[in-house]
Design an enzyme around this catalytic site. Structure first.
Site, PDB file in Angstrom:
ATOM      1  N   ASP B  36      51.750  58.425  35.674  1.00  0.00           N
ATOM      2  CA  ASP B  36      52.411  57.161  35.985  1.00  0.00           C
ATOM      3  C   ASP B  36      52.353  56.821  37.475  1.00  0.00           C
ATOM      4  O   ASP B  36      52.658  55.694  37.864  1.00  0.00           O
ATOM      5  CB  ASP B  36      53.867  57.179  35.498  1.00  0.00           C
ATOM      6  CG  ASP B  36      53.949  57.196  33.971  1.00  0.00           C
ATOM      7  OD1 ASP B  36      52.892  57.299  33.321  1.00  0.00           O
ATOM      8  OD2 ASP B  36      55.065  57.123  33.433  1.00  0.00           O
ATOM      9  N   ASP B 274      36.358  10.096  46.558  1.00  0.00           N
ATOM     10  CA  ASP B 274      35.551  11.224  46.083  1.00  0.00           C
ATOM     11  C   ASP B 274      36.222  11.910  44.895  1.00  0.00           C
ATOM     12  O   ASP B 274      35.577  12.531  44.072  1.00  0.00           O
ATOM     13  CB  ASP B 274      35.322  12.244  47.195  1.00  0.00           C
ATOM     14  CG  ASP B 274      34.345  13.309  46.742  1.00  0.00           C
ATOM     15  OD1 ASP B 274      33.132  13.036  46.738  1.00  0.00           O
ATOM     16  OD2 ASP B 274      34.794  14.406  46.330  1.00  0.00           O
ATOM     17  N   LEU B 410      30.080  13.529  44.260  1.00  0.00           N
ATOM     18  CA  LEU B 410      28.778  12.914  44.425  1.00  0.00           C
ATOM     19  C   LEU B 410      27.700  13.770  43.780  1.00  0.00           C
ATOM     20  O   LEU B 410      26.764  13.275  43.158  1.00  0.00           O
ATOM     21  CB  LEU B 410      28.500  12.739  45.924  1.00  0.00           C
ATOM     22  CG  LEU B 410      27.419  11.720  46.256  1.00  0.00           C
ATOM     23  CD1 LEU B 410      27.694  10.381  45.560  1.00  0.00           C
ATOM     24  CD2 LEU B 410      27.372  11.511  47.764  1.00  0.00           C
TER      25      LEU B 410
HETATM   26  S1  SF4 Z   1      49.479  59.296  29.079  1.00  0.00           S
HETATM   27 FE1  SF4 Z   1      50.483  57.334  29.388  1.00  0.00          FE
HETATM   28  S2  SF4 Z   1      52.617  57.881  29.760  1.00  0.00           S
HETATM   29 FE2  SF4 Z   1      51.403  59.743  30.056  1.00  0.00          FE
HETATM   30  S3  SF4 Z   1      50.970  59.833  32.204  1.00  0.00           S
HETATM   31 FE3  SF4 Z   1      49.248  58.796  31.242  1.00  0.00          FE
HETATM   32  S4  SF4 Z   1      49.796  56.643  31.399  1.00  0.00           S
HETATM   33 FE4  SF4 Z   1      51.663  57.771  31.754  1.00  0.00          FE
END
Ligand code: SF4
Lengths: 425, 509
Positions: B36, B274, B410
């Site tokens: 993450d 224009d 144009l």
């Molecule tokens: S599998 Fe999904 S939830 Fe797990 S670390 Fe990767 S992105 Fe994050």
């Protein structure tokens, strides 16, 4: 390289093991290159919106055209009852396969959420394989962040593929690792010139390339992050070949030599085939690496390519190593490279990113190899960086790419020397 | 379970990170696995931030599950506090941690940290990024704000801008200028640029300017309820909206608005000859609700386009969007499925798309020009130059940006005149775009959208097909579709040159 001590290199050097915040991708990220490499495969991640967002953020715009991956996003209702989730999955697969009739391999890729709720994707894959037999083979592996780091996703995928290989007693050479097409072809050309027959590569570009495994199979990894695939090959009776990884002139020569020794290729043939490209590579590296010589280098853990790359940058480009970080160190696999690293450097495994950042600022290296999340913040503090992710996408293996590999590192240094305007962000 | 390839919004915790990163002296501890941490690159790469987002991820692993994920979280909180010394700590869970139910809020409370701790509820399996930002900022305001005397001068707060927002940085500056010209000072701009101390002072402003309902509405409603701070409902993007906004503000604080500096070049640029060629160009508009609705008004009333499709990806704004689209005689498209959006675009074959990063790619695929009006966006939509969307300068920027992808007035005539000139043919594309080199296929692939018609087996005769090719590419898709529709309605099985021109006369506007 001359002293006796350096023969063991860093093989037995203490490893700094850290456990704190990791700043790395999860294994799902490998899908970004795997789906390009396996042209009849689709990667269906069973995960959350986060997983889908990770894939698109890491992929950027590179693969917007027709990606052969997608995420089955778990919703509140799926979490409530497990029976539903299985059914839902079958429905999603059906929807997908009816739309993409070109798919012959479907990977059901587990994620953190699917692991935590114990969604049984292995059984689901078996059931689906039966249902779609023989058109589509459904294979399960996990790319979850609680189990895999970045390139380990490819490892887990390949391990699952190996598990499904037919047995065979054929004497053959199997090469493990997804390589960019140009490199893949060069490698096969070299091996062919060396007179090797029965050379197979995993993962297969298409499923109809038959690969089998057995006790007469010798195998070698082309990528250092394939520890689990390595173990699985051994379990299937195949015999590993160890060598430094084929980066730079020396790495490529050593890697090819190790194969040739097993298959009894004569020294004459070996020299005849490798002399010219090796010399070409050495000359090219020398030109590019002038700017690298004597400069200090710090590698953050990212792809497990760090140890072999450090070997190349130190031994063939003359860089001074400060720290070589790796998310995981498979001693058998990277041992030959580890042995060639000079003593007295920091080898670290795992990560505590804040502490590692403290160390990088203590040393202020000339070049820092790191992930995308860290590069600009470090640049803003006056460091020169190289994004690590490029190293897993770009053609960097073998002789003809040796100088390209060196220039990936030379370019940022070159650039920061060119710019005369400061870098206040 | 929903199959998705590309998503318009990330998960709610990304919204929380946008708030934390936009603010100063705030730190977020997120209970989340290592992967993450990719969220950091959104800020450091796409937005080119020079520092890491102020987020500590616990990065728990499989082996920690069931044993010590909770203590891992506590350790991460303590270390983050000691290292970063924030004035406010946010704690929350990403999708995976939500499942293991460690209760970050409760855990953080037991630590007795010397700063306020705000626990965030971010339901990952129900809501998305914008909700996460809205909710996070609301919780911060709820925790830190307190009743204060109103300032003696007339002041307002700017509410809603976050990190990674589409032109938020520049909109804040532009709004400050506009309000200053009316004699109104900005008390706090938040979350973007605010410290926790600033938020403590939020209630002393006379009113709130809700810049982005997507990320600031909950806070505005709370402030209205709690401190009787009214908030503005008009988002001042476009000339008409700016003047409505000025009027709204002058009524809220009872001032004479004649000093407001609302001068924009847009009206004159639009009126100058224009721009005649822009008349009734068919546009498809999609984005977040706020940007899409403001864009539709500009398109129709300020540039003279015909809006042929309108929608948004955020369900939170579905209701106002539907109502608004109805005033254009349209059914709003509410969807976060980009394949569905692509289908709609193919079906209406617009001459211009105003959309997000996704629509830019759809446009590229279909050969339809596109200008970006809304998040999600990519690195090229964070320009170095000052380019707001709001206020008078915003209107200038919008005129330039929307007109840029089109063939100029144009030039359009010349293309029609010399349509068979080998160098000056339409597939060369707009002359100011180097990327459109001759030989590149630019024809909208609307044929796929007319599948159902193709099934009826209407055949294009060779001559008619050839004639169609002579029509400039930017209207060719539309011409093909109209002709087929005309043929179908009249029960023709073949299309001749005759049919083509009959259809042209029939649909003449
Ligand atoms: S599998 Fe999904 S939830 Fe797990 S670390 Fe990767 S992105 Fe994050």
């Amino acid at each position: 390289m001359s002293s006796e001590k350096s023969l063991a290199g860093c093989m037995n050097a203490p490893v700094l093991k850290e456990r704190g915040q990791h700043e790395v991708f999860c294994g799902l990220t490998s899908i970004i290159w795997l789906h390009r490499k396996m042209q009849d495969a689709f990667f269906l991640v069973v995960g959350s919106r986060t997983c889908a967002h990770l894939l698109q953020s890491a992929a950027g715009v590179m693969v917007f055209a027709e990606p052969r991956f997608g995420t089955a996003i778990l919703e509140e209702t799926d979490l409530a009852g497990m029976a539903d989730a299985q059914e839902e999955l079958e429905r999603t697969v059906e929807e997908l396969l009816s739309r993409r009739t070109d798919i012959k391999r479907l990977f059901l890729v587990g994620s953190c959420p699917s692991e935590v709720i114990k969604l049984d994707l292995a059984t689901a894959a078996e059931k689906l394989s039966e249902r779609y037999f023989p058109k589509v083979n459904v294979i399960n592996y996990s790319g979850s962040g609680i189990e895999t780091t970045f390139t380990q996703g490819e490892d887990a995928c390949l391990e699952a593929v190996i598990r499904g290989l037919e047995p065979s007693n054929e004497r053959q050479l199997v090469i493990l690792g997804a390589l960019p097409d140009i490199v893949h072809d060069q490698m096969l050309r070299l091996l062919e010139q060396l007179g090797l027959k029965n050379v197979l590569v995993l993962p297969q570009v298409r499923v109809d390339e038959k690969v089998s495994v057995g006790s007469n199979t010798h195998f070698i990894c082309a990528q250092p992050f394939l520890g689990a695939s390595f173990e699985e090959m051994v379990r299937r009776g195949a015999k590993p070949i160890f060598a430094p990884f084929p980066f730079g002139a020396n790495g490529t020569t050593a890697w090819l030599k190790a194969i040739c020794d097993i298959f009894g290729v004569s020294k004459e043939t070996f020299d005849a085939v490798t002399d010219a490209p090796r010399r070409r590579a050495e000359i090219a590296i020398e030109k590019v690496s002038k700017i690298l010589t004597g400069r200090s280098l710090f590698l953050f853990p990212d792809s497990q390519l760090e140890i072999p790359l450090a070997r190349f940058l130190n031994q063939e480009c003359g860089m001074k190593l400060i720290e070589v970080g790796s998310p995981y160190i498979h001693k058998q696999l990277v041992g030959p490279d580890l042995q060639l690293l000079p003593e007295g450097i920091i080898i670290s495994e795992g990560q505590d990113v804040d502490k590692q950042l403290d160390r990088v600022f203590d040393h202020m290296p000339d070049l820092t190899v790191c992930g995308l999340g860290l590069a600009n913040p470090l640049e803003a503090k006056g460091l020169t960086t190289k994004w690590a992710i490029e190293l897993v996408f770009s053609p960097i293996h073998f002789y003809e790419q040796a100088a390209d590999l060196a220039s990936l590192f030379a370019r940022p240094i070159n650039r920061s020397e060119k710019l005369k305007i400061g870098r206040v962000a | 379970m929903k199959l998705s390839v590309w998503t318009y919004e990330g998960p709610p915790h990304v919204g929380a990170i946008r708030v934390a990163t936009g603010m100063e002296k705030v730190h977020l501890v997120l209970h989340a696995p290592q992967g993450d941490t990719y969220a950091d690159l959104l800020f450091t790469m796409i937005e080119r931030r020079n520092h890491r987002p102020p987020v500590t991820y616990t990065t728990f692993q499989a082996r920690d599950l069931g044993s010590d994920t909770a203590s891992l979280f506590k350790k991460a909180c303590i270390e983050a506090y000691e290292r970063f010394k924030p004035e406010l700590l946010l704690v929350g869970a990403s999708c995976t941690a939500e499942l293991i139910q460690d209760d970050p809020g409760g855990l953080a409370e037991t630590l007795g940290l010397p700063v306020p701790v705000v626990p965030l509820e971010l339901p990952s399996y129900q809501r998305k990024e914008n909700f996460g930002a809205d909710e996070t900022f609301f919780q911060i305001v709820k925790t830190l704000s307190r009743p204060l005397e109103k300032t003696s001068e007339i002041t307002c707060n700017l509410i809603g801008p976050t990190a990674l927002g589409f032109r938020h940085r520049d909109d804040v500056l532009e709004m400050t200028k506009l309000l200053n010209s009316m004699g109104i000072k900005v008390n706090v701009s938040a979350p973007y640029g605010a410290t926790p101390k600033d938020i403590e002072l939020i209630s002393q402003a006379h009113f709130n300017v809700l810049m982005y309902p997507e990320t600031g509405e909950m806070a505005c409603r709370y402030l209205e309820r709690t401190y009787s701070q009214p908030f503005t409902k008009t988002v001042p993007i476009g000339v008409g909206a700016i003047s409505d906004f000025v009027k709204e503000v002058s009524e809220i604080v009872e001032i004479n608005a004649s000093n407001a500096d609302t001068y924009s070049q847009l009206p004159w640029y639009s009126a100058s000859v224009d721009s005649t060629y822009l008349t009734s160009k068919r546009v498809f508009i999609f984005g977040d609700g706020t940007h899409a609705m403001t864009a539709a008004r500009i398109a129709k009333d300020e540039i003279g386009f015909e809006v042929v499709g309108l929608g948004c990806f955020n369900r939170e704004l579905a209701r106002p969007m539907r109502k608004f689209a109805a005033t254009f005689g349209l059914d709003a498209l509410i969807s976060d499925d980009y394949l569905e959006v692509e289908k709609h675009i193919q079906a209406v074959a617009p001459e211009l798309i105003l959309g997000t990063q996704m629509e830019r790619h759809i446009g590229k695929r279909l050969g339809i020009p596109c200008a970006v009006i809304s998040a999600p966006v990519h690195v090229q939509d964070f320009p170095a130059r000052y380019s707001p969307q709001m206020g008078p300068e915003g209107a200038n920027v919008i005129f330039d940006t929307w007109v840029h992808p089109l063939v100029m007035g144009l030039e359009e005539h010349l293309l029609t005149m010399f349509r068979e000139d080998f160098e000056f043919h339409d597939e060369a594309g707009p002359s100011h775009h180097a990327a459109h080199s001759p030989g590149q296929k630019n024809e909208p692939q609307v044929t796929e959208a007319t599948d159902n018609i193709a099934e009826n087996k209407i055949i294009w005769l060779k001559d008619a097909e050839k004639e169609l090719k002579k029509i400039p590419f930017f209207v060719r898709g539309k011409a093909r579709k109209n002709t087929e529709k005309y043929a179908e309605n009249n029960g023709f099985s073949e299309i001749s040159i005759e049919t083509l021109y009959e259809a042209k006369a029939h649909y003449a506007r």
